[in-house]
Design an enzyme around this catalytic site. Structure first.
Site, PDB file in Angstrom:
ATOM      1  N   ASP A 144       0.846  -1.194   0.000  1.00  0.00           N
ATOM      2  CA  ASP A 144       0.000   0.000   0.000  1.00  0.00           C
ATOM      3  C   ASP A 144       0.882   1.244   0.000  1.00  0.00           C
ATOM      4  O   ASP A 144       2.105   1.127  -0.028  1.00  0.00           O
ATOM      5  CB  ASP A 144      -0.981  -0.032   1.182  1.00  0.00           C
ATOM      6  CG  ASP A 144      -0.256  -0.076   2.519  1.00  0.00           C
ATOM      7  OD1 ASP A 144       0.985   0.080   2.532  1.00  0.00           O
ATOM      8  OD2 ASP A 144      -0.924  -0.267   3.546  1.00  0.00           O
ATOM      9  N   SER A 145       0.264   2.433   0.018  1.00  0.00           N
ATOM     10  CA  SER A 145       1.060   3.652  -0.167  1.00  0.00           C
ATOM     11  C   SER A 145       1.659   4.182   1.128  1.00  0.00           C
ATOM     12  O   SER A 145       2.555   5.019   1.096  1.00  0.00           O
ATOM     13  CB  SER A 145       0.181   4.745  -0.772  1.00  0.00           C
ATOM     14  OG  SER A 145      -0.711   5.253   0.210  1.00  0.00           O
ATOM     15  N   GLY A 146       1.149   3.746   2.264  1.00  0.00           N
ATOM     16  CA  GLY A 146       1.581   4.303   3.546  1.00  0.00           C
ATOM     17  C   GLY A 146       0.714   5.473   3.982  1.00  0.00           C
ATOM     18  O   GLY A 146       0.751   5.895   5.137  1.00  0.00           O
TER      19      GLY A 146
ATOM     20  N   PHE B 107      -2.465   5.655   4.494  1.00  0.00           N
ATOM     21  CA  PHE B 107      -3.479   5.326   5.500  1.00  0.00           C
ATOM     22  C   PHE B 107      -2.914   5.363   6.921  1.00  0.00           C
ATOM     23  O   PHE B 107      -3.528   5.890   7.831  1.00  0.00           O
ATOM     24  CB  PHE B 107      -4.117   3.954   5.239  1.00  0.00           C
ATOM     25  CG  PHE B 107      -4.950   3.485   6.403  1.00  0.00           C
ATOM     26  CD1 PHE B 107      -6.141   4.113   6.701  1.00  0.00           C
ATOM     27  CD2 PHE B 107      -4.509   2.464   7.236  1.00  0.00           C
ATOM     28  CE1 PHE B 107      -6.902   3.722   7.805  1.00  0.00           C
ATOM     29  CE2 PHE B 107      -5.252   2.068   8.338  1.00  0.00           C
ATOM     30  CZ  PHE B 107      -6.446   2.701   8.620  1.00  0.00           C
TER      31      PHE B 107
ATOM     32  N   ASP C 257      -1.386   8.820  -1.377  1.00  0.00           N
ATOM     33  CA  ASP C 257      -2.669   9.524  -1.320  1.00  0.00           C
ATOM     34  C   ASP C 257      -2.896  10.082   0.073  1.00  0.00           C
ATOM     35  O   ASP C 257      -2.166   9.764   1.004  1.00  0.00           O
ATOM     36  CB  ASP C 257      -3.820   8.579  -1.695  1.00  0.00           C
ATOM     37  CG  ASP C 257      -3.922   7.402  -0.727  1.00  0.00           C
ATOM     38  OD1 ASP C 257      -2.873   6.908  -0.270  1.00  0.00           O
ATOM     39  OD2 ASP C 257      -5.042   6.990  -0.417  1.00  0.00           O
TER      40      ASP C 257
ATOM     41  N   GLN D 249     -10.239   9.334  -4.155  1.00  0.00           N
ATOM     42  CA  GLN D 249     -10.667   9.886  -2.864  1.00  0.00           C
ATOM     43  C   GLN D 249     -11.965  10.681  -3.081  1.00  0.00           C
ATOM     44  O   GLN D 249     -12.661  10.436  -4.038  1.00  0.00           O
ATOM     45  CB  GLN D 249      -9.540  10.739  -2.263  1.00  0.00           C
ATOM     46  CG  GLN D 249      -8.295   9.931  -1.878  1.00  0.00           C
ATOM     47  CD  GLN D 249      -8.545   8.984  -0.704  1.00  0.00           C
ATOM     48  OE1 GLN D 249      -9.604   9.000  -0.053  1.00  0.00           O
ATOM     49  NE2 GLN D 249      -7.567   8.121  -0.418  1.00  0.00           N
TER      50      GLN D 249
ATOM     51  N   GLY E  80     -15.231   2.334   8.074  1.00  0.00           N
ATOM     52  CA  GLY E  80     -16.369   2.035   8.931  1.00  0.00           C
ATOM     53  C   GLY E  80     -16.383   2.937  10.152  1.00  0.00           C
ATOM     54  O   GLY E  80     -15.751   3.995  10.168  1.00  0.00           O
TER      55      GLY E  80
ATOM     56  N   ASP F  23      -8.669  -6.380   0.595  1.00  0.00           N
ATOM     57  CA  ASP F  23      -7.760  -6.865   1.625  1.00  0.00           C
ATOM     58  C   ASP F  23      -8.342  -6.502   2.973  1.00  0.00           C
ATOM     59  O   ASP F  23      -8.978  -5.453   3.107  1.00  0.00           O
ATOM     60  CB  ASP F  23      -6.363  -6.256   1.476  1.00  0.00           C
ATOM     61  CG  ASP F  23      -6.337  -4.813   1.904  1.00  0.00           C
ATOM     62  OD1 ASP F  23      -6.066  -4.544   3.079  1.00  0.00           O
ATOM     63  OD2 ASP F  23      -6.621  -3.933   1.062  1.00  0.00           O
TER      64      ASP F  23
ATOM     65  N   CYS G   5     -15.833 -27.772   5.322  1.00  0.00           N
ATOM     66  CA  CYS G   5     -14.522 -27.229   4.940  1.00  0.00           C
ATOM     67  C   CYS G   5     -13.537 -28.341   4.598  1.00  0.00           C
ATOM     68  O   CYS G   5     -13.496 -29.363   5.262  1.00  0.00           O
ATOM     69  CB  CYS G   5     -13.972 -26.401   6.098  1.00  0.00           C
ATOM     70  SG  CYS G   5     -12.363 -25.654   5.749  1.00  0.00           S
TER      71      CYS G   5
ATOM     72  N   CYS H 227     -10.146 -27.617   4.291  1.00  0.00           N
ATOM     73  CA  CYS H 227      -8.790 -27.089   4.544  1.00  0.00           C
ATOM     74  C   CYS H 227      -7.940 -28.178   5.216  1.00  0.00           C
ATOM     75  O   CYS H 227      -8.486 -29.146   5.726  1.00  0.00           O
ATOM     76  CB  CYS H 227      -8.866 -25.832   5.410  1.00  0.00           C
ATOM     77  SG  CYS H 227      -8.963 -26.137   7.181  1.00  0.00           S
TER      78      CYS H 227
ATOM     79  N   CYS I  32      -9.105 -29.020   8.842  1.00  0.00           N
ATOM     80  CA  CYS I  32     -10.350 -29.800   8.926  1.00  0.00           C
ATOM     81  C   CYS I  32     -10.138 -31.196   8.349  1.00  0.00           C
ATOM     82  O   CYS I  32     -10.699 -32.173   8.859  1.00  0.00           O
ATOM     83  CB  CYS I  32     -11.481 -29.081   8.204  1.00  0.00           C
ATOM     84  SG  CYS I  32     -11.985 -27.568   9.051  1.00  0.00           S
TER      85      CYS I  32
ATOM     86  N   HIS J  45      -7.361 -22.320   8.753  1.00  0.00           N
ATOM     87  CA  HIS J  45      -8.780 -22.581   8.464  1.00  0.00           C
ATOM     88  C   HIS J  45      -9.502 -21.317   7.971  1.00  0.00           C
ATOM     89  O   HIS J  45     -10.188 -21.346   6.950  1.00  0.00           O
ATOM     90  CB  HIS J  45      -9.485 -23.139   9.707  1.00  0.00           C
ATOM     91  CG  HIS J  45     -10.972 -23.165   9.562  1.00  0.00           C
ATOM     92  ND1 HIS J  45     -11.636 -24.182   8.900  1.00  0.00           N
ATOM     93  CD2 HIS J  45     -11.924 -22.254   9.917  1.00  0.00           C
ATOM     94  CE1 HIS J  45     -12.932 -23.899   8.886  1.00  0.00           C
ATOM     95  NE2 HIS J  45     -13.135 -22.746   9.481  1.00  0.00           N
TER      96      HIS J  45
HETATM   97 ZN   LIG Z   1     -11.163 -25.845   7.764  1.00  0.00          ZN
END
Ligand SMILES: [Zn+2]
Length: 399
Positions: free
Chosen positions: A90-92, A94, A164, A205, A235, A285, A323, A325, A328, A355
């Site tokens: 990222d740009s830093g 934030f 930004d 922005q 948020g 992300d 699942c 994974c 599991c 998981h």
């Molecule tokens: Zn799992």
């Protein structure tokens, strides 16, 4: 760089392929967070087992960790992480915003947010760049477009982001407009500063103002960026709401070129992924899969489960019966994982992270399939019903 393979007929949702020098990312995709050049709790060999496609490392933190000298002979993120696949940074911007916002504005949930005073305090924004005092230092530091790009080039990820200036969704019009204008100038400087073949994303922005979002999307969208990101969709921790985030996407995305990939920073709850993809986002992300895993919050197709609760003390139930994974597949039960958490065994966080990351990657794969088969709307409805969520203001079930 980006190829759209399927377009949902009833929304802006699309699936496609994002090509990077270290591999192809099928979109929509979750980008897993590796802040300090590691996915916390995981060993490098665990990462491919989670079906992760791309990682994001944090420019600000790595710069603070390594210093300018450490960066000059840095072996690159792929070597440092032990991950041969795609990586973005990222740009830093934030972290600098967050530093000033949380420490200077006296943030309170639901409270009012003061307009920052330029040229004063912990973070000083100037037309050239940003001066700030980090948490761990009394010395003033400086970050600008050229330095952000230089650090990102030294980190050697596949995708870098233009420097930004984020704003709170609760910020006033004049402040938001001024930050947007600086972001536009810094976008031009970031493009000029780049000297490697890394792909570069520009950031839209404009805060919580419809006309500014449109203006910023048109401006950044017309530049020579390889991809685009929507910034400042925060948020409640930063003065926004989920409903506002979705509105900001609606105000921005229609003005972006259709054929460039679009990233949304810091958004990653199930209901927000569905709404984000529906609005036309390709990659997300967020720390949710990894952070919640470390706190014993396990994701299942029926909703999250707090595996540390005593109701699971004797439970032989798998983490999630649907699942596949590696955790599991080994038959790990909820009581076993709880035992590891209670004895503070390092394996607890690792197994839970494998998981959860697998779960979110699998969720994105199911979403891609739904888009390809033209069933995205039905998929969204079905997932929200199964998780008893509403869009876009729903809250997770606490089982
Ligand atoms: Zn799992």
């Amino acid at each position: 760089m980006f190829e759209i393979s399927s377009q949902d007929p009833s929304s802006r949702a699309r699936s496609g392929y994002l090509r990077t020098p270290h591999g192809v990312v099928e979109t929509p995709s979750y980008v897993i967070v590796a802040t300090h050049a590691e996915v916390r709790t995981l060993r490098p060999e665990d990462i491919p087992q989670t079906n992760t496609q791309m990682l994001i490392a944090n420019t600000y933190h790595l710069w603070r960790d390594l210093g300018t000298e450490g960066l000059s002979d840095y072996p690159g993120l792929h070597t440092a992480i032990g991950w041969p696949g795609p990586i973005m940074t990222d740009s830093g911007g934030f972290q600098v915003f967050s530093l000033g916002f949380l420490r200077e504005k006296g943030l309170r949930r639901g409270g009012t947010i003061e307009t920052p005073r330029l040229g004063e305090g912990i973070v000083r924004v100037t037309e050239a760049g940003v001066y700030f005092r980090p948490d761990d230092s009394n010395t003033e530091e400086y970050l600008d477009a050229e330095l952000s790009i230089k650090i990102q080039e030294d980190l050697q990820g596949d995708i870098v982001v233009a420097f930004d200036e984020p704003t709170s969704p609760a910020a006033g019009y004049e402040e938001t407009e001024a930050a947007m204008q600086r972001t536009h100038k810094w976008a031009e400087r970031s493009l000029e500063a780049r000297y490697s073949k890394q792909k570069i994303y520009g950031v839209v922005q404009g805060g919580a103002f419809k006309d500014l979002r449109k203006k910023s999307a048109e401006f950044i969208g017309a530049m020579e960026f390889d991809g685009l990101a929507i910034g400042s969709t925060y948020g409640d921790a930063y003065g926004g709401t989920k409903a506002k985030t979705m509105e900001m996407l609606e105000w921005s995305i229609p003005y972006l070129p259709i054929d460039k990939p679009r990233h949304l920073f810091g958004v990653g709850r199930i209901e927000d992924l569905l709404s984000g993809v529906e609005a036309g986002i390709d990659t997300f992300d967020c720390v949710i899969p990894t952070r919640e895993a470390r706190h014993g919050r396990i994701w299942t197709r029926k909703g999250p489960v707090d595996v540390k609760k005593s109701i699971w003390s004797e439970s032989r139930a798998p983490l999630d019966e649907e699942c596949s994974c590696p955790v599991c597949a080994l038959g790990t039960s909820r009581s076993h994982l709880q035992g590891l958490f209670r004895s503070k065994d390092m394996e607890a966080g690792r197994l839970a992270t494998i998981h959860n990351v697998y779960f979110f990657n699998d969720f994105m794969a199911r979403m891609r399939e739904a888009i390809k088969s033209g069933e995205f709307a039905g998929f969204k409805k079905e997932v929200l019903r199964a998780l008893k969520l509403q869009s876009p203001r729903g809250r997770g079930l606490k089982i």
